[in-house]
Design a protein around this motif. Sequence first.
Motif, PDB file in Angstrom:
ATOM      1  N   VAL A  83       4.634  46.912  21.699  1.00  0.00           N
ATOM      2  CA  VAL A  83       5.730  46.187  21.716  1.00  0.00           C
ATOM      3  C   VAL A  83       5.042  45.352  21.381  1.00  0.00           C
ATOM      4  CG1 VAL A  83       5.778  44.905  24.464  1.00  0.00           C
ATOM      5  CG2 VAL A  83       5.201  47.718  24.405  1.00  0.00           C
ATOM      6  N   VAL A  84       6.605  44.742  20.616  1.00  0.00           N
ATOM      7  CA  VAL A  84       6.669  43.576  20.326  1.00  0.00           C
ATOM      8  C   VAL A  84       7.709  42.273  20.991  1.00  0.00           C
ATOM      9  CG1 VAL A  84       6.235  43.743  18.414  1.00  0.00           C
ATOM     10  CG2 VAL A  84       8.967  43.621  18.758  1.00  0.00           C
ATOM     11  N   GLY A  85       8.674  42.712  21.855  1.00  0.00           N
ATOM     12  CA  GLY A  85       8.914  41.768  23.045  1.00  0.00           C
ATOM     13  C   GLY A  85      10.071  40.889  22.466  1.00  0.00           C
ATOM     14  N   ASN A  86      10.615  41.000  21.863  1.00  0.00           N
ATOM     15  CA  ASN A  86      11.538  40.203  20.651  1.00  0.00           C
ATOM     16  C   ASN A  86      13.336  40.530  20.964  1.00  0.00           C
ATOM     17  OD1 ASN A  86      12.732  41.946  19.102  1.00  0.00           O
ATOM     18  ND2 ASN A  86      11.512  42.230  17.732  1.00  0.00           N
ATOM     19  N   CYS A  87      13.563  41.015  22.027  1.00  0.00           N
ATOM     20  CA  CYS A  87      15.187  41.181  22.150  1.00  0.00           C
ATOM     21  C   CYS A  87      15.318  40.158  22.954  1.00  0.00           C
ATOM     22  CB  CYS A  87      15.807  42.178  22.166  1.00  0.00           C
ATOM     23  SG  CYS A  87      14.971  43.475  23.510  1.00  0.00           S
ATOM     24  N   GLY A 118       6.663  43.847  28.114  1.00  0.00           N
ATOM     25  CA  GLY A 118       5.338  43.746  27.721  1.00  0.00           C
ATOM     26  C   GLY A 118       4.482  43.337  29.084  1.00  0.00           C
ATOM     27  N   ILE A 126       3.368  37.451  20.987  1.00  0.00           N
ATOM     28  CA  ILE A 126       3.816  37.943  22.638  1.00  0.00           C
ATOM     29  C   ILE A 126       2.463  37.044  24.131  1.00  0.00           C
ATOM     30  CG2 ILE A 126       6.069  39.227  22.482  1.00  0.00           C
ATOM     31  CD1 ILE A 126       3.834  41.106  24.216  1.00  0.00           C
ATOM     32  N   PRO A 182       1.441  36.875  28.278  1.00  0.00           N
ATOM     33  CA  PRO A 182       0.243  38.233  27.640  1.00  0.00           C
ATOM     34  C   PRO A 182       1.307  39.191  26.624  1.00  0.00           C
ATOM     35  CG  PRO A 182       1.493  38.659  29.360  1.00  0.00           C
ATOM     36  CD  PRO A 182       1.921  37.593  29.095  1.00  0.00           C
ATOM     37  N   GLN A 206      12.668  36.174  15.493  1.00  0.00           N
ATOM     38  CA  GLN A 206      11.990  37.012  16.128  1.00  0.00           C
ATOM     39  C   GLN A 206      13.185  37.592  17.119  1.00  0.00           C
ATOM     40  OE1 GLN A 206       7.895  38.491  16.335  1.00  0.00           O
ATOM     41  NE2 GLN A 206       8.225  36.412  16.934  1.00  0.00           N
ATOM     42  N   CYS A 207      13.232  36.612  18.290  1.00  0.00           N
ATOM     43  CA  CYS A 207      13.630  36.612  19.620  1.00  0.00           C
ATOM     44  C   CYS A 207      15.392  35.840  19.629  1.00  0.00           C
ATOM     45  CB  CYS A 207      13.212  35.880  20.731  1.00  0.00           C
ATOM     46  SG  CYS A 207      12.329  34.742  20.707  1.00  0.00           S
ATOM     47  N   THR A 208      16.413  36.887  20.581  1.00  0.00           N
ATOM     48  CA  THR A 208      17.708  37.015  20.211  1.00  0.00           C
ATOM     49  C   THR A 208      18.441  35.148  20.686  1.00  0.00           C
ATOM     50  OG1 THR A 208      17.677  39.626  20.809  1.00  0.00           O
ATOM     51  CG2 THR A 208      19.308  37.894  20.821  1.00  0.00           C
ATOM     52  N   ARG A 212      17.268  32.896  17.996  1.00  0.00           N
ATOM     53  CA  ARG A 212      17.614  33.056  16.888  1.00  0.00           C
ATOM     54  C   ARG A 212      19.157  32.144  17.109  1.00  0.00           C
ATOM     55  NH1 ARG A 212      17.103  38.795  16.842  1.00  0.00           N
ATOM     56  NH2 ARG A 212      18.751  39.095  17.351  1.00  0.00           N
ATOM     57  N   ILE A 252      10.003  34.437  22.744  1.00  0.00           N
ATOM     58  CA  ILE A 252       8.432  34.374  22.739  1.00  0.00           C
ATOM     59  C   ILE A 252       7.724  32.939  22.965  1.00  0.00           C
ATOM     60  CG2 ILE A 252       7.228  35.838  21.495  1.00  0.00           C
ATOM     61  CD1 ILE A 252       9.066  37.518  20.362  1.00  0.00           C
TER      62      ILE A 252
END
Lengths: 563, 452
Positions: free
Chosen positions: A49-53, A94, B194, B196, B369-371, B374, B412
């Motif tokens: 799990v990276v939680g980026n979108c 996450g 992230i 947690p 990374q995160c929409t 970005r 994030i």
Amino acid sequence: MIQPAKPDLVTVNIDGKEIAVPKGTNVIEAARLVNVDVPHYCYHPKLAVVGNCRMCLIEMGMPAVDPATKAPVIDPATGKQKINWIPRPQIGCGTNVSPGLHIKTTSAMVKEAREGVMEFLLINHPLDCPICDQAGECKLQEQATSYGRGYSRFVEQKNVKPKRTQLGPRVTLDDERCVLCSRCIRFSKDIAGEDVLGFVDRGSYSTLTCHPNRKLDHNYSLNTVDICPVGALTSTDFRFKMRVWFLKQTNTIDTESSVGVNSVAWSREGALYRITPRRNDEVNDTWMADSGRLLYKQVAAEDRLKSAESLDALVAKAAELFKTSAGSIALVGSGRSSVEEQFLTKKLATALKASVALVSRTAAGDKLLISADRNPNVRGALVTGLISALPSARLAQLAADIDAGKIKTVVSVGEDLIAAGLTAAQLAKVSVVYLGTHANPTSIASKVVLPTLTVFEKNGTFVNQQFRIQKFAKAVPGLSGAQDDLVILSKLVQAAGGHETASEVNALWPAIAAEVPVLGTILYRNLPETGLLLDRSAWAGLPFVEGETLHYKPAQPAATATA
Amino acid sequence: MSAPAQRRIIFQHIDEPGYTNDIACYLKHGGYEVLKKAVTRKPEELIDEVKKSGLRGRGGAGFPCGVKWGLVDRKSGKPIYLIVNADESEPGTFKDRYIMYQDPHQLIEGTMISCFANNVKQAYIYIRGEMAEGARILEKAIAEARAANFVGPNVLGTGYSCEIYVHRGAGAYICGEETGLIESLEGKRANPRIKPPYFPAVLGLYQCPTIVNNVETLCHVKYIVEHGGEAYTKVGTPNNTGTRIFCVSGHVQRPGYYEFEAGKITMGQLLYDVCGGPLPGRTFKAVIPGGSSAKVMKFGERYKGKRKIGADMVDYDWGVEDVPMDFDCLAMVGTMGGSGGVIVMDDTVNMVEALANINAFYSHESCGQCTPCREGSLWMKKITTRMVHGEARPEDAALLKSVADQIPGRTICAFGEACSWPTQSFIAKFGDEFKTYHETKKTVVEKTRELV
Ligand SMILES: Cc1cc2nc3c(=O)[nH]c(=O)nc-3n(C[C@H](O)[C@H](O)[C@H](O)COP(=O)(O)O)c2cc1C
Ligand code: SF4
Ligand code: SF4
Ligand code: FES
């Protein structure tokens, strides 16, 4: 059998519905259990799990407790424990469940967050669905329908990125469509063990590419295409061939090795277009090797065997040979035949009073989804009693028997006898009855050739290395001029003087269940799509060739097990 | 009321004639005496002093340092790492650089004391890539300290050993975000993690418990251990203890860095009395008080409310000039003390153009990374760039605000806030300038327009 420990359950509340789910489950999976869809891109159940979108944002709350006494705080309005809602949306992927966790997936906050992310994902996207292969199975397209504005507020120039990059021999990349979810990177690095993909540049200019001097050329590269939620990664083979919504999906099994990867054959109007993996958490998770996906090309291959003669005429020729060489017939069965075919092969051997040999096929396993045993169904031959010992690669006994003049006719079920070690001179001394799909030196040297069907043209089951019986189904009609193996085998059994048998899988199963002890209670149509583990204790002592692969650990050899 | 005198405890020797950055000079000025005493005390005592002191982190967020140290997982059996965040990249901030260039041993002593207090055996100074000279200075200083047995094996014969390594970043702002920094230190792209589950105190560098502190913070630790936590609370104001270094840049007569007791000086005193006020013939228009990501303050606006002084709630009614410069007061008026970078803009500045500059920076520095961050940061940049290049539309103000509102709280890392707060606050306070920009005479010159 060892019972798996019962998982610890925790009760959570999702959109007002209470549900008990195993500890460690994340909110996306927990919501799935109550049929609540939490849209997501970067999360994949089999990847880190990276939680980026940020598409999976949900509203989350925890039951209130008095900070000092830890006693629950009761809401006077409802008489229930008060819920402290967190004022910022949280990621569902996450966030793991904890007792009393409350989730809202339809609140104004969640709706707004999703719409925001959706808009952001689309501003620099080329919006080229009409010419995109992913259309019809694209998460971006699906979720744009649910959470998109329907119009664009973006009047700026879109980013320009590389198009049609060949990442490797089988995968094409369109960077403008990439939503930078990093699934492909994580898969390649963590599952396939090949750290070849990465992003260059920053921010919205981030661009997926291969590391310098590397290619995406490992044998699992096409999984990146499967998991890419958009049309950024496409299969070079399948590109522009067919709209996915025209394709029929049929569950099948990969025949590359004894792993028994679950897969789907995609076809239209009798033609196959692609093979993709089918999730089975006990066998292949959601993955499949590239090599197995190309096997569908065998179906329409130039060298398919077919016959203009009627099956009865061909069987009559075989019957003639059976008669003239009675008592000196040998049978070569196959670890590539289905359980049902092996069951009838055994009946044929009994009727012919023929010796039976099987040809083993081994090569180094890849520790993931291709095992050392490259036959899909050696265990089926053990289970049906066609053989009682593990096969060897060369037919040494048969060769000796031919040399000794003991054998006049050899019946081969799909095995190329030359490849299995017989010489052309030895073959010339006997009459061969060959059942098979494709031309080879043996079919050329045979007296009688009975063209049969590929795995995609028939129904049946295989028993994989775990002794899991798994079924495959007919995806496309059989080639004209070829016949279902079961039909041929049952006719041959009768021609050899055996009893009449059914020649269709469903009809045959009651007989199989009655005669094969470990299959006693099974019926073909009741087999779950993810297969059924058989009692393998009868074969525990055999020195199977497989090493460790995903979800498979070889049994300890008896000698070291006691150490 | 004229400004109080500077209280230089961290910058005591900065720009002092004759003061050099070698160990001999540092020792001559009493250097490493605090470390010598510290290693004879119990580590827990040192942590208690820091807790008592109320020291808040100087990297930007103002998180209490003692609390941070208290969160470190000490039961896992894994090594504990300490990372000195020397990535100083927030536009408008230039304080850590002076410490490292002119007084590196102060940082090393503070770092060693902090390591000893937290049983850290390995520390890293992660220094911004562009500060190549700073890295060389630190390397040399560490070597000197090592030779003198202040760093390395068996420090001062105590049996305690600790190494400090200098690691240069590759020049990206996001490497200052602590989890991005950790990824970068591990040799990867500085994509923040992230939280947690990846809180540095538990799963930091190499998945081990890790303390990340700013350069200046660790220098304060040295001062606290020297004088005691209790004494430190007497400096500054309650909950905003110690001094703050203000890096003043922009349209004042005397830009520079100034160290004052936190909360004892107001924005007006700082800008007028200390920095000499606006340039001749100009007036102040706006000020960003804590690095470019902090929300802008507009001269002429009033902040009203109640605040706690001692046990009482007291009304306040402030203009920009009246706001005491500390974490809490700046937060009360809707912005933040942040990194101490005070950026001043006078009436010659067009706010659309100023924001275009800030947006160009953040869109360039988003890790991608995160929409929301970005895409949002670049969209805002494209809008403000288009505006200064001559195609502004009246509706752009509302669009900018709406785009900015879709970012913070959904990302994030705090870069999401950092990149959206400027737009949110500029539009909220100078909205008219944005709405009418298409008919305004542009002040930005052709050459600088290329930057955005
Ligand atoms: C985008 C971003 C950039 C940051 N850059 C820096 C920096 O350059 N230097 C720094 O000390 N802290 C920086 N921080 C704060 C760090 O994440 C971290 O909170 C800080 O180093 C902790 O130290 P402190 O508690 O001593 O302040 C940044 C944070 C964010 C979100
Ligand atoms: S190519 Fe596809 S899977 Fe890979 S990062 Fe882009 S969107 Fe994700
Ligand atoms: S908020 Fe921005 S900088 Fe932070 S992780 Fe997300 S994209 Fe990267
Ligand atoms: S699924 Fe992408 S952030 Fe959760």
